[in-house]
Design a protein around this motif. Structure first.
Motif, short mmCIF file in Angstrom:
data_model
loop_
_atom_site.label_atom_id
_atom_site.label_comp_id
_atom_site.label_asym_id
_atom_site.label_seq_id
_atom_site.Cartn_x
_atom_site.Cartn_y
_atom_site.Cartn_z
N CYS B 99 -8.02 -3.57 2.90
CA CYS B 99 -7.47 -2.29 2.42
C CYS B 99 -5.95 -2.28 2.45
CB CYS B 99 -8.02 -1.14 3.28
SG CYS B 99 -7.39 -1.12 4.95
N ASP B 100 -5.41 -1.34 1.69
CA ASP B 100 -3.98 -1.05 1.76
C ASP B 100 -3.72 0.10 2.72
OD1 ASP B 100 -4.53 -1.52 -1.58
OD2 ASP B 100 -3.09 -2.81 -0.53
N LEU B 101 -4.68 1.02 2.75
CA LEU B 101 -4.49 2.26 3.49
C LEU B 101 -5.76 2.60 4.26
CD1 LEU B 101 -2.94 4.95 4.02
CD2 LEU B 101 -3.89 5.79 1.87
N ALA B 102 -5.61 2.85 5.55
CA ALA B 102 -6.73 3.30 6.37
C ALA B 102 -6.44 4.73 6.79
CB ALA B 102 -6.89 2.41 7.61
N ILE B 103 -7.36 5.62 6.42
CA ILE B 103 -7.22 7.02 6.83
C ILE B 103 -8.23 7.28 7.93
CG2 ILE B 103 -7.55 9.40 6.07
CD1 ILE B 103 -6.41 8.65 3.40
N ALA B 126 -6.75 -5.74 12.79
CA ALA B 126 -6.83 -5.90 11.33
C ALA B 126 -5.49 -6.39 10.78
CB ALA B 126 -7.25 -4.59 10.67
N LYS B 127 -4.41 -5.92 11.35
CA LYS B 127 -3.07 -6.28 10.84
C LYS B 127 -2.76 -7.76 11.01
CE LYS B 127 -0.55 -1.98 10.85
NZ LYS B 127 0.53 -1.14 11.40
N ARG B 128 -3.47 -8.42 11.94
CA ARG B 128 -3.20 -9.86 12.13
C ARG B 128 -3.59 -10.64 10.88
NH1 ARG B 128 -6.03 -9.81 17.83
NH2 ARG B 128 -4.55 -8.46 18.86
N LYS B 132 -0.61 -5.88 5.46
CA LYS B 132 -0.17 -4.78 4.61
C LYS B 132 -0.85 -3.45 4.93
CE LYS B 132 -3.32 -5.87 0.69
NZ LYS B 132 -4.52 -5.58 1.39
N VAL B 133 -1.85 -3.46 5.80
CA VAL B 133 -2.60 -2.22 6.04
C VAL B 133 -1.70 -1.16 6.69
CG1 VAL B 133 -3.53 -2.95 8.29
CG2 VAL B 133 -4.70 -1.21 7.00
N SER B 134 -1.78 0.03 6.12
CA SER B 134 -1.03 1.17 6.64
C SER B 134 -2.06 2.19 7.11
CB SER B 134 -0.19 1.74 5.48
OG SER B 134 0.32 3.00 5.83
N ALA B 135 -2.00 2.55 8.39
CA ALA B 135 -3.02 3.43 8.95
C ALA B 135 -2.42 4.78 9.29
CB ALA B 135 -3.62 2.81 10.21
N GLN B 200 -1.24 17.21 -1.26
CA GLN B 200 -0.12 17.00 -0.34
C GLN B 200 -0.39 15.75 0.50
OE1 GLN B 200 0.98 20.66 1.60
NE2 GLN B 200 2.08 19.57 3.20
N LEU B 201 -1.63 15.57 0.93
CA LEU B 201 -1.98 14.39 1.73
C LEU B 201 -1.81 13.12 0.90
CD1 LEU B 201 -3.14 13.29 4.41
CD2 LEU B 201 -5.41 13.46 3.36
N ILE B 202 -2.27 13.17 -0.35
CA ILE B 202 -2.14 12.00 -1.21
C ILE B 202 -0.66 11.65 -1.39
CG2 ILE B 202 -2.46 11.18 -3.59
CD1 ILE B 202 -5.12 12.75 -3.62
N GLU B 203 0.16 12.65 -1.65
CA GLU B 203 1.60 12.41 -1.82
C GLU B 203 2.21 11.80 -0.56
OE1 GLU B 203 3.75 12.83 -4.51
OE2 GLU B 203 1.80 13.03 -5.51
N GLU B 204 1.68 12.23 0.59
CA GLU B 204 2.31 11.81 1.85
C GLU B 204 1.92 10.39 2.26
OE1 GLU B 204 1.51 14.39 5.18
OE2 GLU B 204 2.60 13.07 6.57
N VAL B 205 0.64 10.06 2.12
CA VAL B 205 0.19 8.80 2.75
C VAL B 205 -0.14 7.69 1.77
CG1 VAL B 205 -0.72 10.10 4.71
CG2 VAL B 205 -2.28 9.35 2.90
N PHE B 206 -0.37 8.02 0.50
CA PHE B 206 -0.73 6.95 -0.42
C PHE B 206 0.49 6.13 -0.78
CE2 PHE B 206 -5.08 7.19 -2.23
CZ PHE B 206 -5.60 8.05 -1.28
#
Lengths: 77, 208
Positions: B99-103, B126-128, B132-135, B200-206
């Motif tokens: 993934c790119d993004l973990a919510i 997971a980052k190891r 690129k994963v951003s949680a 707002q969440l999509i704008e903030e974390v994606f």
């Protein structure tokens, strides 16, 4: 300290304990009380029976599992 | 083309609700796939109720989730993966690899917060292999007038992961829209506040 501050501190302390892995079940309290009362550790101070009758762990687990498995498992969402 | 996973360590935090609504929101912007990796199959059930409104494609996971997602990312602009309620689950582990993004939705309740404490370790692991994963922790089902809701931001700092400023409030529209196979985006004015906070969440974390 206000009630809100107390709640905040309790919540934060509980999370720190969880992180540290120090949230083991308090079984030692019962054992300590039994020892104080001079009873076998399998018997708590309030237990007047000579032999403590307890369901065997596997019986408890199978009873729980059969109820659990009969009901549909639906995560609340 | 973000691959977004909804992960958690406890049922009821709102992973499926967020997964479906985010997928529906993203489907309005580009072709989107919702991958229901939870054996519960709640996302599939939700979308099976849908009739005649914009939907993402929905798919079951295959044995090799990592390969499946990598292949599908060539065909879909957005992929949303709804994971089981356990960071130990193989599906969660696999999803975090690609993934790119973990919510990570978390309710303002002590039991949910305790269950979420160890998620940070899963993310670090997971980052190891997926640097690129951003949680992001997302406070979910917030009830503004309760003490725990007011204190939850202080508590989630103990988890040592970024916390989204946007919190998702507990709203009946999230639950009632499921019955019609809809997202809050299909509910008109009733869902306006929910739509605003999701956008707002999509704008903030994606990732942009």
């Amino acid at each position: 300290m206000s009630e809100s501050d107390k709640t905040r501190q309790k919540l934060i302390d509980s999370m720190r304990k969880t992180k540290a892995g120090t949230t083991a079940k308090p079984r030692t309290a019962t054992k300590a009380n039994a020892e104080k009362a001079g009873l076998p550790s399998s018997q708590s101070p309030g237990d007047t029976s000579k032999e403590t009758k307890q369901a065997r762990p596997e019986e408890k687990v199978s009873a729980v599992n059969s109820v659990y498995q009969r009901r549909p498992r639906v995560w609340p969402d | 083309m973000p691959i977004v996973v909804l992960v958690g360590n406890k049922g009821g935090a709102g992973k499926t609700t967020l997964a479906v609504n985010l997928a529906m929101a993203l489907a309005r912007r580009a072709n989107t796939l919702l991958l229901d990796a939870d054996p519960q199959g709640s996302s599939l059930q939700w979308l099976a109720m849908a009739e005649g409104h914009a939907l993402p494609d929905v798919m079951d996971p295959q044995q090799d989730l990592v390969a499946q997602v990598r292949e599908l990312s060539q065909r879909y602009k957005n992929i949303v993966v709804d994971c089981p309620p356990s960071v130990q689950a193989p599906q969660t582990h696999a999803a975090l690899q690609v993934c790119d993004l973990a919510i990570i939705p978390v309710q303002p309740s002590p039991v949910d917060l305790w269950a979420t404490v160890h998620i940070q370790q899963a993310i670090e692991q997971a980052k190891r292999t997926n640097p690129k994963v951003s949680a992001w922790l997302v406070i979910n089902q917030l009830e503004a007038r309760t003490t725990l809701s007011r204190l939850v931001r202080d508590a989630v700092e103990e988890i040592d992961l970024p916390v989204a400023r946007t919190a998702i409030r507990r709203r009946a529209i999230y639950r009632s829209s499921a019955l019609e196979g809809k997202s809050v985006f299909d509910t008109g004015s009733r869902g306006a506040a929910a739509v605003a906070e999701l956008n707002q969440l999509i704008e903030e974390v994606f990732p942009s």
